[in-house]
Design an enzyme around this catalytic site. Structure first.
Site, PDB file in Angstrom:
ATOM      1  N   LYS A  11       0.823  -1.220   0.000  1.00 17.81           N
ATOM      2  CA  LYS A  11       0.000   0.000   0.000  1.00 17.81           C
ATOM      3  C   LYS A  11       0.860   1.275   0.000  1.00 17.81           C
ATOM      4  O   LYS A  11       2.060   1.223   0.275  1.00 17.81           O
ATOM      5  CB  LYS A  11      -0.940  -0.051   1.215  1.00 17.81           C
ATOM      6  CG  LYS A  11      -1.994  -1.173   1.120  1.00 17.81           C
ATOM      7  CD  LYS A  11      -2.973  -1.103   2.286  1.00 17.81           C
ATOM      8  CE  LYS A  11      -4.051  -2.173   2.163  1.00 17.81           C
ATOM      9  NZ  LYS A  11      -5.047  -2.080   3.269  1.00 17.81           N
ATOM     10  N   TYR A  51     -12.465  -2.116  -4.232  1.00 21.39           N
ATOM     11  CA  TYR A  51     -13.029  -2.178  -2.881  1.00 21.39           C
ATOM     12  C   TYR A  51     -14.563  -2.106  -2.887  1.00 21.39           C
ATOM     13  O   TYR A  51     -15.161  -1.744  -1.868  1.00 21.39           O
ATOM     14  CB  TYR A  51     -12.437  -1.063  -2.017  1.00 21.39           C
ATOM     15  CG  TYR A  51     -11.040  -1.362  -1.511  1.00 21.39           C
ATOM     16  CD1 TYR A  51     -10.809  -2.423  -0.632  1.00 21.39           C
ATOM     17  CD2 TYR A  51      -9.956  -0.589  -1.894  1.00 21.39           C
ATOM     18  CE1 TYR A  51      -9.540  -2.706  -0.155  1.00 21.39           C
ATOM     19  CE2 TYR A  51      -8.670  -0.860  -1.416  1.00 21.39           C
ATOM     20  CZ  TYR A  51      -8.475  -1.919  -0.541  1.00 21.39           C
ATOM     21  OH  TYR A  51      -7.222  -2.188  -0.065  1.00 21.39           O
ATOM     22  N   ASN A 114      -2.100   0.364   6.649  1.00 21.78           N
ATOM     23  CA  ASN A 114      -1.610  -0.885   7.244  1.00 21.78           C
ATOM     24  C   ASN A 114      -0.748  -1.706   6.271  1.00 21.78           C
ATOM     25  O   ASN A 114      -0.648  -2.927   6.385  1.00 21.78           O
ATOM     26  CB  ASN A 114      -2.766  -1.705   7.840  1.00 21.78           C
ATOM     27  CG  ASN A 114      -3.815  -2.083   6.803  1.00 21.78           C
ATOM     28  OD1 ASN A 114      -3.649  -1.794   5.628  1.00 21.78           O
ATOM     29  ND2 ASN A 114      -4.862  -2.748   7.236  1.00 21.78           N
ATOM     30  N   GLU A 128      -9.440 -10.906  -7.811  1.00 18.72           N
ATOM     31  CA  GLU A 128      -8.523  -9.778  -7.628  1.00 18.72           C
ATOM     32  C   GLU A 128      -7.318  -9.879  -8.567  1.00 18.72           C
ATOM     33  O   GLU A 128      -6.855  -8.861  -9.107  1.00 18.72           O
ATOM     34  CB  GLU A 128      -8.090  -9.714  -6.151  1.00 18.72           C
ATOM     35  CG  GLU A 128      -9.275  -9.355  -5.245  1.00 18.72           C
ATOM     36  CD  GLU A 128      -8.950  -9.373  -3.756  1.00 18.72           C
ATOM     37  OE1 GLU A 128      -7.809  -9.723  -3.366  1.00 18.72           O
ATOM     38  OE2 GLU A 128      -9.849  -9.017  -2.966  1.00 18.72           O
TER      39      GLU A 128
END
Ligand code: RTP
Ligand code: MG
Length: 140
Positions: A11, A51, A114, A128
């Protein structure tokens, strides 16, 4: 145990702090092999699509803003029981609750920032992986 695949994202909080290698090293040491990898800037549209299951959650807009705040590294990981193996090395969503030695405990900044995403089932892993990779981009 069968060799399976999962999908991972390093991320923006991790790429910003130059932790792409550190995260990848922890994944590899956990027995996972990176069989596809690319650094991308996610568009808002892409993040909202990815998402989509969280659309009604209160953190959805912040999450999309965070995931588009900088580059991410999307990866396909391969290994024995890859989905569970990856979830185990990632640790709990909130780094405060994550076990020592996990990526989130050692590297993450907060429940949102995170450091990593990992698919939560084999079914979602396939969806995904297809969202970000063409078959020929994955070399097992
Ligand atoms: P992920 O999907 O990223 O692998 O993480 P996860 O399964 O552990 O967590 P999930 O419940 O699916 O949430 C997706 C991501 O949304 C952010 N989040 N923010 N502010 C909040 O309360 C909150 N809760 C979740 C995190 O970035 C989380 O990984
Ligand atoms: Mg999740």
């Amino acid at each position: 145990m069968a060799i399976t695949r999962t999908f991972s994202i390093i991320k923006p909080d991790a790429t910003r702090r130059n932790l792409t290698g550190a995260v990848t090293k922890m994944l590899e040491e956990a027995g996972l092999r990176v069989v596809a990898s690319k650094r991308i800037q996610m568009s808002r549209e892409q993040a909202e699509g990815f998402y989509g299951v969280h659309k009604e959650r209160p953190f959805f807009n912040d999450l999309v803003t965070f995931m588009t705040s900088g580059p991410v590294v999307v990866q396909v990981l391969e290994g024995e029981d890859a989905v569970k193996r990856n979830r185990d090395i990632m640790g709990a969503t909130n780094p405060e609750n994550a076990e020592p030695g996990t990526i989130r405990k050692e590297l993450a900044e907060s429940i949102e920032a995170n450091s990593v995403h990992g698919s939560d089932s084999e079914e979602n892993a396939k969806i995904e992986i297809d969202f970000f990779f063409k078959p020929e981009e994955i070399v097992g």
